[in-house]
Design a protein around this motif. Structure first.
Motif, PDB file in Angstrom:
ATOM      1  N   GLY A   1       0.486  -1.594  -0.272  1.00  6.42           N
ATOM      2  CA  GLY A   1       0.488   0.358   0.008  1.00  6.42           C
ATOM      3  C   GLY A   1       0.562   1.170   0.292  1.00  6.42           C
ATOM      4  N   ALA A   2       0.152   2.376  -0.012  1.00  9.11           N
ATOM      5  CA  ALA A   2       0.332   3.710  -0.488  1.00  9.11           C
ATOM      6  C   ALA A   2      -0.115   4.649   1.179  1.00  9.11           C
ATOM      7  N   LEU A   3       0.843   5.883   1.660  1.00 10.27           N
ATOM      8  CA  LEU A   3       0.663   6.660   2.575  1.00 10.27           C
ATOM      9  C   LEU A   3      -0.422   7.181   1.813  1.00 10.27           C
ATOM     10  N   ARG A   4      -0.731   7.716   1.085  1.00 10.75           N
ATOM     11  CA  ARG A   4      -2.412   8.056   0.926  1.00 10.75           C
ATOM     12  C   ARG A   4      -3.439   7.600   1.296  1.00 10.75           C
ATOM     13  N   ASP A   5      -3.297   6.606   0.963  1.00  6.82           N
ATOM     14  CA  ASP A   5      -4.796   5.728   1.438  1.00  6.82           C
ATOM     15  C   ASP A   5      -4.914   4.803   2.591  1.00  6.82           C
ATOM     16  N   LEU A   6      -3.590   4.842   3.349  1.00  7.73           N
ATOM     17  CA  LEU A   6      -4.117   4.898   4.680  1.00  7.73           C
ATOM     18  C   LEU A   6      -5.502   5.008   5.143  1.00  7.73           C
ATOM     19  N   VAL A   7      -6.550   4.477   6.265  1.00  2.00           N
ATOM     20  CA  VAL A   7      -7.538   4.371   7.130  1.00  2.00           C
ATOM     21  C   VAL A   7      -7.223   3.478   8.385  1.00  2.00           C
ATOM     22  N   ILE A   8      -7.210   4.344   8.918  1.00  2.19           N
ATOM     23  CA  ILE A   8      -7.532   3.472  10.379  1.00  2.19           C
ATOM     24  C   ILE A   8      -9.328   4.096  11.258  1.00  2.19           C
ATOM     25  N   ASP A   9      -9.666   2.816  10.987  1.00  3.00           N
ATOM     26  CA  ASP A   9     -10.847   2.658  11.616  1.00  3.00           C
ATOM     27  C   ASP A   9     -12.168   4.061  11.281  1.00  3.00           C
ATOM     28  N   GLY A  10     -11.305   4.327   9.596  1.00  3.64           N
ATOM     29  CA  GLY A  10     -12.580   4.965   8.940  1.00  3.64           C
ATOM     30  C   GLY A  10     -11.523   6.284   8.870  1.00  3.64           C
ATOM     31  N   ILE A  11     -11.074   7.178  10.008  1.00  7.01           N
ATOM     32  CA  ILE A  11     -10.332   7.359   9.564  1.00  7.01           C
ATOM     33  C   ILE A  11      -9.212   8.081   8.111  1.00  7.01           C
ATOM     34  N   PRO A  12      -8.964   9.102   7.641  1.00  6.55           N
ATOM     35  CA  PRO A  12      -8.140   9.121   7.002  1.00  6.55           C
ATOM     36  C   PRO A  12      -6.120   8.916   7.402  1.00  6.55           C
ATOM     37  N   ALA A  13      -6.037   8.806   7.432  1.00 10.68           N
ATOM     38  CA  ALA A  13      -5.002   8.895   8.477  1.00 10.68           C
ATOM     39  C   ALA A  13      -3.689   8.826   7.608  1.00 10.68           C
ATOM     40  N   GLY A  14      -3.454   8.151   6.353  1.00 17.91           N
ATOM     41  CA  GLY A  14      -2.321   8.724   5.233  1.00 17.91           C
ATOM     42  C   GLY A  14      -3.209  10.349   4.714  1.00 17.91           C
ATOM     43  N   ARG A  15      -3.917  10.551   4.828  1.00 21.59           N
ATOM     44  CA  ARG A  15      -4.442  12.188   4.480  1.00 21.59           C
ATOM     45  C   ARG A  15      -4.000  12.939   5.353  1.00 21.59           C
ATOM     46  N   ILE A  16      -3.654  12.738   6.713  1.00 18.64           N
ATOM     47  CA  ILE A  16      -3.817  13.363   7.651  1.00 18.64           C
ATOM     48  C   ILE A  16      -2.382  13.945   7.636  1.00 18.64           C
ATOM     49  N   ILE A  17      -1.524  13.040   7.636  1.00 15.51           N
ATOM     50  CA  ILE A  17      -0.119  12.925   7.620  1.00 15.51           C
ATOM     51  C   ILE A  17       0.560  13.626   6.728  1.00 15.51           C
ATOM     52  N   LEU A  18       0.007  13.494   5.232  1.00 12.55           N
ATOM     53  CA  LEU A  18       0.567  13.749   4.410  1.00 12.55           C
ATOM     54  C   LEU A  18       0.167  15.373   4.365  1.00 12.55           C
ATOM     55  N   ASN A  19      -1.387  16.288   4.622  1.00  7.23           N
ATOM     56  CA  ASN A  19      -1.724  17.303   5.855  1.00  7.23           C
ATOM     57  C   ASN A  19      -0.896  17.867   6.207  1.00  7.23           C
ATOM     58  N   GLN A  20       0.003  17.784   7.640  1.00  5.74           N
ATOM     59  CA  GLN A  20      -0.120  17.748   8.569  1.00  5.74           C
ATOM     60  C   GLN A  20       1.836  17.777   8.753  1.00  5.74           C
ATOM     61  N   THR A  21       2.736  17.029   7.604  1.00  2.64           N
ATOM     62  CA  THR A  21       3.611  16.329   7.692  1.00  2.64           C
ATOM     63  C   THR A  21       4.759  16.811   6.803  1.00  2.64           C
ATOM     64  N   GLU A  22       6.268  16.913   7.275  1.00  2.00           N
ATOM     65  CA  GLU A  22       6.775  16.737   5.936  1.00  2.00           C
ATOM     66  C   GLU A  22       7.093  15.000   5.253  1.00  2.00           C
ATOM     67  N   VAL A  23       5.888  14.517   5.574  1.00  2.00           N
ATOM     68  CA  VAL A  23       6.591  13.277   4.961  1.00  2.00           C
ATOM     69  C   VAL A  23       5.897  13.274   3.784  1.00  2.00           C
ATOM     70  N   LYS A  24       6.453  12.494   2.544  1.00  2.00           N
ATOM     71  CA  LYS A  24       6.012  12.647   1.132  1.00  2.00           C
ATOM     72  C   LYS A  24       5.526  10.947   0.943  1.00  2.00           C
ATOM     73  N   ASP A  25       4.639  10.958   0.016  1.00  4.04           N
ATOM     74  CA  ASP A  25       3.892   9.563  -0.297  1.00  4.04           C
ATOM     75  C   ASP A  25       5.034   9.448  -1.145  1.00  4.04           C
ATOM     76  N   GLN A  26       5.276   7.647  -0.961  1.00  6.63           N
ATOM     77  CA  GLN A  26       6.285   7.156  -2.039  1.00  6.63           C
ATOM     78  C   GLN A  26       6.086   7.022  -3.316  1.00  6.63           C
ATOM     79  N   PRO A  27       7.542   7.356  -4.603  1.00  7.66           N
ATOM     80  CA  PRO A  27       6.254   7.069  -5.838  1.00  7.66           C
ATOM     81  C   PRO A  27       6.881   6.023  -5.818  1.00  7.66           C
ATOM     82  N   ILE A  28       6.891   5.323  -4.821  1.00  7.86           N
ATOM     83  CA  ILE A  28       7.204   3.488  -5.967  1.00  7.86           C
ATOM     84  C   ILE A  28       6.369   2.858  -6.194  1.00  7.86           C
ATOM     85  N   LYS A  29       6.548   2.227  -7.224  1.00  3.97           N
ATOM     86  CA  LYS A  29       4.976   1.368  -7.462  1.00  3.97           C
ATOM     87  C   LYS A  29       5.357   0.685  -6.156  1.00  3.97           C
TER      88      LYS A  29
END
Lengths: 354, 354, 354, 354
Positions: free
Chosen positions: B205-233
């Motif tokens: 999986g990819a970070l932007r897709d991470l969901v924790i019990d319905g919370i769009p955790a991946g999008r939260i992390i990407l919005n709130q931090t410096e972390v970047k979603d990896q453009p890896i396959k």
């Protein structure tokens, strides 16, 4: 049965195991087979049903599996059997174009005998199989009606005709006349007799490939007679039903269904592209109640090491069923004068080569 | 377990059913889990084994099934489980390149504990699963040796670590650190408690897709931090093991294994092309003896109408196992400085969105 | 379409890709959709057809595949698609009890438009799918007739209604009203636009599981209103059709069909035991001629590394199709006063939780 | 080849099609076969490799499929071939207990020839097949080492030995000595010659079932000699490789692989419970580049109506390959004095029955 001359009556014995009392799928307690045959003008077709149980099969389902060796076919009901592992209706067979009508009739039949379906409980999974009898039968004229399925069910009995009857009326097999055939074997487990029975609707193959218990019968016929192998695409198919009273799980029944191929290939099949080859296997030993009376169901399964004996019985009964379907069928002239000759015409010539 | 802070300790409860005593696959009686972890230089990998039974599993096989949602993977042993419906060895997990060595070791281990294999009786079907930890682990250097499998077996216990341990050491999941996770649920049938447990090796999986019990955790992390979603396959995969003590047939176990997908997709998976997704399910309730002491085996199966409860338990335990695998894993720096951050780092930020 | 308020009109956008012109399966050139709706007394049912091509589809078959996630269903035609990899008729959808009649009608329709079938050439494989609308529709009364299939075909158009129309008239989904829904996405390959479109017949799930783009809509509805989750066995199902103009092989199309599950599970499905989940995928890019004009056929396939984009489009369009099927459907009162409320009734309350 | 007396040299011609130049799988351009044979004390085993292409097969994969008629086996690599439809390594064959070591060696070999695997690109899917030679070979002593795989690859050539060589050293077939066998046929499409080639590792069946081109050879041997049919469980297996230069899709190749059964059953197999029967088919005609140079790949496929000719070629080459594997193998005495006699010993007696 019913006085027909079967392949065993010509001295051909397939395999080492003994057949059951009738040498038929109906040697498994509770099974009956019924035909409705249409035979007028260019209509050479019909319906055959296998009633798998003497009880209400929707309420007391039978464990079942199917195996699709070649899915070039329009049989109905395989998907749910694969998923749920149960058979909950009689199995009907007819021509390719009539599966819709027969499915509709089979659903109506089930609704009538189960007033709760669709209201208090769920739906029902009809099993309807087919082969293409379009060479002898004018298949574009929808000859089969809902009533025919009811007639076939009404005709069901323990002793039944083979050959050009019911769904087998218009079928061709290995260049000659095909149709319905059956056979059975007795096996011993725990010191008690069990049964394996097969029933086929045979409609596959080319004459030059026909083999009878190792005898290259097709080549003999081609060499000795004026008959020509038809340059038609081998568009036929074969439906195989395997019934048993041996306890098995759905996985084991799938293994059983897969061995239908052995019998088919021994008679000369090569799983031609157009030869839809679908087999069903079911056991009467582990009934599955529709309604949940208790959370768990007690069942039994055969130890896997015993399966080889069953597999041999499957191969042998399918091989013998195909030969019975051919030798019991009479020569038939169908639409546009198309003709399928009975294997019986050639048995004398073939047997000289033993 | 073992003092690790699991997803439930953050107040996240998946589903309505209660977990078992340990909330682990080892809540099913007889199961143990062992890790051997390699963590030096560019070696971030290891072996995890699930010992499915306290008895000699070759002599007393467990009924099993597997389901392959995405076959982009190199797991070993699925073919025979599909055919025979039994598990006859521990299940080992490791990195993609080490399946050969671990298979060899597992066969040796089975030979040592069963002197008849290969002489008086047949062979044995090792089950070895893998994910590709090549982003953190230098997978080209064959770090895993036969000994490591033995060590993992020796380490097996009822309470075990989750996260970046054993085969999970080098795995990534949903853009963060993945690894080993587990969870269980209690169900009631016939007035008695039964268990469903899951264990995953998470690497998809990819970070932007991470969901924790319905919370769009991946999008939260990407919005709130410096972390970047990896453009890896999305080349990762996930192995899921489902264990239960509920009586089922092989067919039912296959249905169970298929529901692993529900838990995976709930956390953000979409069955990416490179995400090999293979699930095994086995029950301890219907042991199958290797040697035939009697022709038949008595077994029990759950009535099909009870399966929905089991399916919910599977979905929930797989979802929770994935989250446990991530939140229990520590941030890991691997080969070439490649880094996978622990989900634990972001839980505070994520939980604000509840 | 046709002025209906769709999920996107509520501000819900699924995924990152752009929809096609109509955001419908008919964005793929040549596809049309037709409904015949029955809505009188206790008859809440109908027929929906997808015409996959503007050409004679029997003569110019489309490459196709199907995937059966849960085979608890009576859909017809999957076996041959699996074997031959081609679609050669329109796809019809109806209620579970009417598959026989609709199959018969579809065969007749094909015979009329192809005078060679059954005489100079082989037979035809009708594709007929179903869900059980028995909660709203009196399914035991065989409401659907052959004529209805012809009417649905006659009504086929590029812009079509969603919701409680055609086969969708009596369906329930996730505790509310379900039915027909569609969606599409545009992808770029070789600098040119390609399309992925989905159409669903939605009839699965429980209210408490309903999720709308991550919002736990089902739990919101249960908390905020008098509505109760129905204690019915989740007996529903979902049929998914995926169409594309991207060149693919049959194997790739099977992979595509398998990703329908992602969209279904995102909305709250968990592949319940009774939820037959069958998906078909076909491409208009690699037509397969019925008659052999040359020994070989030139085709194209997408490089496998491009599939993730397609898989995301499949997941998103299926998810959006389900939501469209629900939000476009009107509240429906069926047999015995059984009622399914429209999702539209609750959208205002749900959107407050964004 | 190499001066061995093959079944055709006894006057036995299988089928009507002409063989290729060598009557071997290596008649397909680019294929080579190599053996490493172990023959000392109780070690009667080895490794055989089929190099499917003269190019870097990881970079230029071959379209492939596999079919598992009976999954009682431990072959490795089938899962990914089923999913991705490509072969990306040589195919190695060995004894059941050595699949782990040979897998490990094959991965190392691939890593050496592809420095990007596991770093810049993903992983690799080794294909390693096996049969159980434990009757002649002391299979518990892990005789095979990584080096042996390299040796087999180093020995690969276009003309190669059949019979008791390489992985075939310790195999038994139909009660006699089995091993490696091969055969090929030439077909014409578009006025050009194409090839179908088979290679088997034969290790299945019981003597009484042996049939040679219709002659009941097994029963003849049992009647005419002192030889006894072994009361062993038919624990053997057969691996079949089908290669072609005919353009096909993965689906068509799966259909091709499925027809291996026809050849096997003609020689006397009945898919015994312990007879793992796994077949692979690949074509050299549609190479699939590992790296994406363009979004789409141009491929060709055979029109489906041409497949029957291919299926006949598959059945015939597999049948002839099995007979070659037996007649080319020398009588072998293995562990504990266990002996497998060469079919060659009985050919004179058998041929009298033609």
């Amino acid at each position: 049965m019913k006085g027909q001359k079967r392949i065993r009556d010509y001295g051909i014995k397939i395999g080492e195991l003994e057949p059951g009392r009738l040498n038929a799928i109906t040697d498994i307690q509770g099974i009956r087979v019924g035909h409705q045959t249409m035979d007028h003008d260019s209509a050479k077709t019909g319906v055959t049903v296998v009633i798998p149980s003497s009880e209400n099969i929707f309420k007391n389902k039978l464990m079942a599996a199917c195996n699709i060796t070649n899915g070039f076919g329009k049989s109905i009901g395989t998907v749910q059997i694969e998923e749920l592992g149960t058979l909950e209706t009689p199995i009907a067979m007819t021509n390719t174009m009539s599966t819709g009508i027969v499915t509709d009739a089979l659903v109506q039949y089930m609704l009538e005998s189960n007033p709760d379906i669709g209201l208090e409980t769920g739906t029902v999974n009809p099993v309807v199989c087919e082969c293409n009898d379009g060479n002898l039968n004018h298949i574009r004229k929808s000859n089969v009606k809902q009533k025919n399925l009811y007639d076939a069910i009404g005709n069901a009995e323990v002793e039944f005709f083979e050959g050009d009857v019911g769904a087998g009326k218009g079928m061709r097999c290995l260049g000659l006349k095909g149709g319905i055939g059956t056979s059975s074997r007795i096996l011993q487990f725990e010191g008690k007799p069990y049964h394996v029975g097969a029933l086929v609707l045979s409609n596959f193959g080319a004459l030059r490939d026909l083999v009878i218990d190792g005898i290259p019968a097709g080549r003999i016929i081609l060499n000795q007679t004026e008959v020509k192998d038809q340059p038609i695409k081998e568009q036929g198919s074969i439906i195989t039903l395997i019934a048993t009273d041996i306890p098995m799980t759905e996985r084991q029944l799938k293994r059983v269904a897969k061995r239908a191929s052995v019998g088919i290939i021994r008679t000369g099949g090569y799983i031609a592209s157009g030869s839809g080859e679908i087999a069903f296997a079911f056991t009467t030993a582990n009934p599955v109640p529709h309604e949940m009376k208790s959370d768990m169901i007690e069942i039994r399964m055969l130890h896997e090491d015993n399966l080889n004996l069953v597999f041999r019985a499957v191969a042998d009964t399918v091989e013998e069923s195909i030969l019975n379907s051919m030798v019991c069928a009479k020569t038939t002239v169908g639409r546009d004068g198309n003709t399928a000759i009975s294997l019986g015409e050639y048995m004398e010539a073939i047997l000289k080569f033993r």
